[in-house]
Design a protein around this motif. Structure first.
Motif, mmCIF file in Angstrom:
data_model
loop_
_atom_site.group_PDB
_atom_site.id
_atom_site.type_symbol
_atom_site.label_atom_id
_atom_site.label_comp_id
_atom_site.label_asym_id
_atom_site.label_seq_id
_atom_site.Cartn_x
_atom_site.Cartn_y
_atom_site.Cartn_z
ATOM 1 N N GLN A 103 0.826 -1.219 0.000
ATOM 2 C CA GLN A 103 0.000 0.000 0.000
ATOM 3 C C GLN A 103 0.856 1.264 0.000
ATOM 4 N N ILE A 104 1.984 1.199 0.699
ATOM 5 C CA ILE A 104 2.915 2.340 0.722
ATOM 6 C C ILE A 104 3.527 2.497 -0.666
ATOM 7 N N GLN A 105 3.928 1.370 -1.255
ATOM 8 C CA GLN A 105 4.478 1.396 -2.620
ATOM 9 C C GLN A 105 3.492 2.059 -3.574
ATOM 10 N N ARG A 106 2.257 1.624 -3.514
ATOM 11 C CA ARG A 106 1.207 2.119 -4.406
ATOM 12 C C ARG A 106 0.996 3.625 -4.248
ATOM 13 N N SER A 107 0.917 4.083 -2.996
ATOM 14 C CA SER A 107 0.676 5.519 -2.778
ATOM 15 C C SER A 107 1.871 6.352 -3.222
ATOM 16 N N ARG A 108 3.086 5.832 -3.026
ATOM 17 C CA ARG A 108 4.294 6.549 -3.489
ATOM 18 C C ARG A 108 4.283 6.701 -5.012
ATOM 19 N N VAL A 109 3.988 5.593 -5.701
ATOM 20 C CA VAL A 109 4.061 5.603 -7.165
ATOM 21 C C VAL A 109 2.953 6.474 -7.767
ATOM 22 N N LEU A 110 1.742 6.340 -7.238
ATOM 23 C CA LEU A 110 0.627 7.101 -7.802
ATOM 24 C C LEU A 110 0.734 8.600 -7.513
ATOM 25 N N ALA A 111 1.628 8.982 -6.580
ATOM 26 C CA ALA A 111 1.858 10.405 -6.297
ATOM 27 C C ALA A 111 2.814 11.036 -7.310
ATOM 28 N N ARG A 112 3.434 10.193 -8.150
ATOM 29 C CA ARG A 112 4.383 10.719 -9.146
ATOM 30 C C ARG A 112 3.638 11.444 -10.278
ATOM 31 N N PRO A 113 4.283 12.457 -10.864
ATOM 32 C CA PRO A 113 3.636 13.170 -11.973
ATOM 33 C C PRO A 113 3.337 12.230 -13.148
ATOM 34 N N ASN A 114 2.172 12.414 -13.761
ATOM 35 C CA ASN A 114 1.745 11.659 -14.949
ATOM 36 C C ASN A 114 1.593 10.151 -14.732
ATOM 37 N N MET A 115 1.570 9.722 -13.473
ATOM 38 C CA MET A 115 1.402 8.293 -13.200
ATOM 39 C C MET A 115 -0.080 7.959 -13.082
ATOM 40 N N THR A 116 -0.461 6.820 -13.646
ATOM 41 C CA THR A 116 -1.842 6.348 -13.552
ATOM 42 C C THR A 116 -1.838 4.913 -13.056
ATOM 43 N N GLU A 117 -3.016 4.444 -12.636
ATOM 44 C CA GLU A 117 -3.167 3.041 -12.207
ATOM 45 C C GLU A 117 -2.720 2.101 -13.328
ATOM 46 N N GLU A 118 -3.112 2.436 -14.555
ATOM 47 C CA GLU A 118 -2.797 1.597 -15.717
ATOM 48 C C GLU A 118 -1.287 1.485 -15.918
ATOM 49 N N LYS A 119 -0.606 2.641 -15.858
ATOM 50 C CA LYS A 119 0.863 2.639 -16.030
ATOM 51 C C LYS A 119 1.531 1.857 -14.912
ATOM 52 N N PHE A 120 1.063 2.087 -13.697
ATOM 53 C CA PHE A 120 1.628 1.402 -12.530
ATOM 54 C C PHE A 120 1.497 -0.114 -12.683
ATOM 55 N N ASN A 121 0.305 -0.575 -13.051
ATOM 56 C CA ASN A 121 0.075 -2.015 -13.224
ATOM 57 C C ASN A 121 0.914 -2.597 -14.358
ATOM 58 N N ALA A 122 1.095 -1.804 -15.426
ATOM 59 C CA ALA A 122 1.909 -2.266 -16.567
ATOM 60 C C ALA A 122 3.368 -2.423 -16.147
ATOM 61 N N ILE A 123 3.855 -1.490 -15.326
ATOM 62 C CA ILE A 123 5.244 -1.564 -14.833
ATOM 63 C C ILE A 123 5.411 -2.795 -13.941
ATOM 64 N N LEU A 124 4.470 -2.988 -13.022
ATOM 65 C CA LEU A 124 4.541 -4.151 -12.121
ATOM 66 C C LEU A 124 4.535 -5.464 -12.897
ATOM 67 N N ALA A 125 3.760 -5.509 -13.973
ATOM 68 C CA ALA A 125 3.657 -6.734 -14.780
ATOM 69 C C ALA A 125 4.990 -7.103 -15.428
ATOM 70 N N ARG A 126 5.845 -6.102 -15.664
ATOM 71 C CA ARG A 126 7.148 -6.365 -16.298
ATOM 72 C C ARG A 126 8.242 -6.649 -15.269
ATOM 73 N N GLN A 127 7.936 -6.466 -13.998
ATOM 74 C CA GLN A 127 8.956 -6.649 -12.965
ATOM 75 C C GLN A 127 8.753 -7.973 -12.228
ATOM 76 N N THR A 128 9.860 -8.572 -11.801
ATOM 77 C CA THR A 128 9.792 -9.772 -10.973
ATOM 78 C C THR A 128 9.026 -9.423 -9.698
ATOM 79 N N PRO A 129 8.062 -10.240 -9.277
ATOM 80 C CA PRO A 129 7.292 -9.914 -8.070
ATOM 81 C C PRO A 129 8.193 -9.690 -6.848
ATOM 82 N N ASP A 130 7.754 -8.778 -5.992
ATOM 83 C CA ASP A 130 8.527 -8.425 -4.800
ATOM 84 C C ASP A 130 8.830 -9.654 -3.940
#
Length: 203
Positions: free
Chosen positions: A133-160
């Protein structure tokens, strides 16, 4: 010379942790900073050739590049084929310089360490993590970041969870910066102890 690989998913606080390692005197090679430099230098023309219209005034426009990547199947793979060899070259040059200086250990800040097989190039792996939840709030606070972009980035990364399983050390940034600084100091101290005891094969 011992090579410490630092990684972590988006929004985990990896760049801040790299600075804390640097504060303790470790030479740091920051892959993100290298890419930023390449985008205004030797990678710009190559990126423009692959993704026309992404370079403005000799510098890659990350916004436009991101737009084209999300619309181009296989775009990320093509970009990686351009950028990764250049990043590797800079990393090798950094290691050679530090070896010449007599550095005992270096920190390689590699965002896609597992995704690119870079774990084979390091002796120790440090993973930066935090509460989702902290990760999510940090990322979504970035300029021009959206839920869609965030999810797309996570999909390309090895799970935490997978990263943490494969780590030698884990630093949780869910708490205060002081707590993280303490954990970084403990990590460096333990690595130095193990190095003195000859526990690392390739160092």
């Amino acid at each position: 010379m011992l090579r410490i690989g630092l990684t972590g998913s988006i929004g985990m606080g990896k760049s801040t942790m790299a600075k804390l390692f640097a504060e303790l005197g470790l030479p740091v090679n920051d892959a993100d900073a290298v890419v930023h430099d390449l985008y205004s230098g030797e990678a710009a023309l190559l990126v423009e050739a692959a993704f026309p219209g992404t370079v403005k005034d000799g510098v890659v426009d990350r916004q436009e590049l991101g737009r084209q990547l999300s619309a181009t199947p296989g775009g990320f793979k093509r970009l990686e084929e351009i950028v990764h060899p250049l990043v590797r070259k800079r990393e090798s040059e950094f290691i050679a310089r530090e070896r010449e200086k007599g550095s005992v250990m270096v920190l390689l800040d590699i965002p896609l360490l597992f995704e690119t097989g870079a774990e084979k190039r390091v002796d120790v792996i440090v993973v930066v993590t935090c509460d989702p939840q902290i990760q999510r709030s940090r990322v979504l606070a970035r300029p021009n970041m959206t839920e869609e972009k965030f999810n797309a980035i996570l999909a390309r990364q090895t799970p935490d969870a997978e990263k943490r399983k494969r780590a030698d050390y884990v630093i949780d940034t869910s708490f205060s910066i002081e707590a993280a600084r303490e954990r970084v100091a403990e990590t460096v101290s333990d690595i130095k102890r193990r190095l003195a005891n000859g526990e690392f094969e390739h160092a």
